[in-house]
Structure formats: C-alpha cells, structure tokens
Design a protein around this motif. Structure first.
Motif, short mmCIF file in Angstrom:
data_model
loop_
_atom_site.label_atom_id
_atom_site.label_comp_id
_atom_site.label_asym_id
_atom_site.label_seq_id
_atom_site.Cartn_x
_atom_site.Cartn_y
_atom_site.Cartn_z
N LEU A 40 0.83 -1.20 0.00
CA LEU A 40 0.00 0.00 0.00
C LEU A 40 0.86 1.24 0.00
N THR A 183 -13.46 1.21 -2.74
CA THR A 183 -12.35 0.41 -3.27
C THR A 183 -11.55 1.15 -4.35
N GLN A 187 -7.61 2.69 -4.05
CA GLN A 187 -6.50 2.36 -4.94
C GLN A 187 -5.85 3.62 -5.47
N SER A 190 -3.64 4.80 -2.73
CA SER A 190 -2.48 3.93 -2.59
C SER A 190 -1.47 4.14 -3.71
N ASP A 191 -1.94 4.52 -4.89
CA ASP A 191 -1.05 4.71 -6.05
C ASP A 191 -0.40 6.09 -6.08
#
Length: 249
Positions: A40, A183, A187, A190-191
């Motif tokens: 993560l 969700t 992401q 996290s990116d």
C-alpha cells in the motif's frame, strides 16, 4: 544495517528486528523499495520513478483512472493550490501532501488533534478506527438534506507518513460510509507518488502543487452531486466545492 567484524575481513549483513530500528532505518527501507513491490502507498518518488500513466501535479503524482475527474482547489486568500480532489461516480477523495520531520511521522499527533477538533461540533460523531492504511478518523456531522430532512455529512480521514513527508486523504460521498464504494478511490490513494524535494521545510508545511499539462480552466464553481442516504435517519452529501481552477477528464 551492515556491521564489520574487522577491517581486514569480510562484512556480515544482519536484519534488525523492528523494535530496534530507528527512523533512519525505516526511511532507508522505504527508499530502496522495488518499483514493482506490492504494498500500500502512497509511495515516495525515489521508489516509483516511472511516470507513465500518472498526472503530474508537482509534489503529487496521481495515477489516471478511467472516468475519474480531477479538481484542484485554490485558497482564496493566497490563490495557491492547496489540494487535489479525485471524483469517481458518487464518491470523492481529497488529497494533500505536507513536509514531515526526518525522525518520526506526524499522523499520530495530527489524528488526535483532528478528532478533538471535530468533536467540538454540536451533534458530531467522531470515531478512530483501524483501516487499510492504518488508524483513521471517521466523522458524521448533522446536516440538512436538499429536501430539508435531517441527515449527515460523512467523512473519512486517512493519513500515511513517508520519508520526510505526510499525505492526508479525505473520503466523501458513498466512499465515506460504504466500504465497497471506497475500493476504487482507495486504490487511487495507494497509487499516489509524493515528490518531496530536498528543500528544508518546517513540519506540516503544505507541499506545492501545480496544474497538470493540458489542464482546462473552469470559469465558475459548481456544486457537487448529492450522495444517497447513509442510514434510515440520515444521509451524506459531498461538500460544496470551493474555488477550483482545473479539471482533467
């Protein structure tokens, strides 16, 4: 860390247990993270040098996602860009990057300050819970729905400490209270890639943001779409947008 038995003989490499590592050890581990490591984020630019597929905002790089809208928010007093907001469907994620000291992060202290501050709002509900990025702050503040019925403004605050930087994310809309709706934006968070730079900065200083190449300026403010009811007795809505200068589709 590497220790030598003797100057004239070979060196041995050992792995320190977590309880013996200091801030420099942890920073070094993050700096050598493989580019393809499955962990993560957000990530430091040293560990994610590839810019392919990312939107460059200066101190933050945001990975482009199909159907997402990207907005940059401007502070009225200074006209500087203070945040980036990604919208997907009926959910939004606002992100900001700050400087942090070499030794230790800022999220632990800031999280408690944030919770204490939000708890002073009449009728507010504030919880600290564990999430995919570590401890989070969840808030529900009483608010009127568009039809005048009572509802809630719901927000979810997350934070991640990195090497000399800190990133805060705030989820709004469905992503703030429906895990399955969060969700895609989780992401995106996290990116994220953080470009801290080498300039000395005091802790909690906002890292500079700039518009991406090819951004189109907006001529007016627009109100964010409404989100569905959060519960039988309330609801949740995205906050009204502040000054905005760019949107990327």
């Amino acid at each position: 860390m590497i220790f030598g038995r003797n100057r004239n003989v070979r060196h041995e490499q050992i792995v320190l247990p977590d309880e013996l590592k200091d801030a420099r050890d942890l920073e070094a581990e993050r700096a050598v993270e493989p580019a393809g490591a499955d962990r993560l984020g957000p990530h430091d630019a040293a560990a994610r040098p590839d810019r392919t597929g990312y939107i460059d905002l200066g101190s933050l790089r945001v990975k482009a996602v199909q159907d997402m809208k990207l907005r940059l928010d401007v502070e009225d007093a200074t006209q500087r860009i203070v945040a980036a907001t990604v919208t997907l469907g009926r959910s939004a994620l606002q992100v900001q990057a700050f400087s942090a000291p070499r030794a230790g992060g800022v999220w632990d202290g800031l999280r408690h300050e944030l919770a204490d501050s939000l708890a002073t709002t009449p009728g507010a509900q504030v919880q600290q819970v564990d999430g995919p990025f570590g401890p989070e702050v969840h808030t529900r503040v009483p608010a009127a729905m568009p039809d005048g019925s009572p509802g809630w403004n719901v927000a979810r605050f997350v934070g991640v400490d990195g090497p000399r930087w800190f990133v805060r994310g705030v989820f709004h809309g469905e992503a703030a209270f429906q895990p399955e709706a969060a969700t895609a934006l989780e992401q995106v968070f996290s990116d994220l890639v953080v470009v801290r730079g080498d300039a000395p900065l005091p802790p909690r200083e906002l890292l500079p943001l700039h518009p991406p190449a090819g951004a189109q300026p907006l001529q007016r403010r627009r109100r964010a779409p409404e989100a569905p009811a959060a519960a039988e007795t309330g609801g949740s809505s995205l906050p009204e947008r502040g000054p905005e200068i760019t949107e990327v589709r």
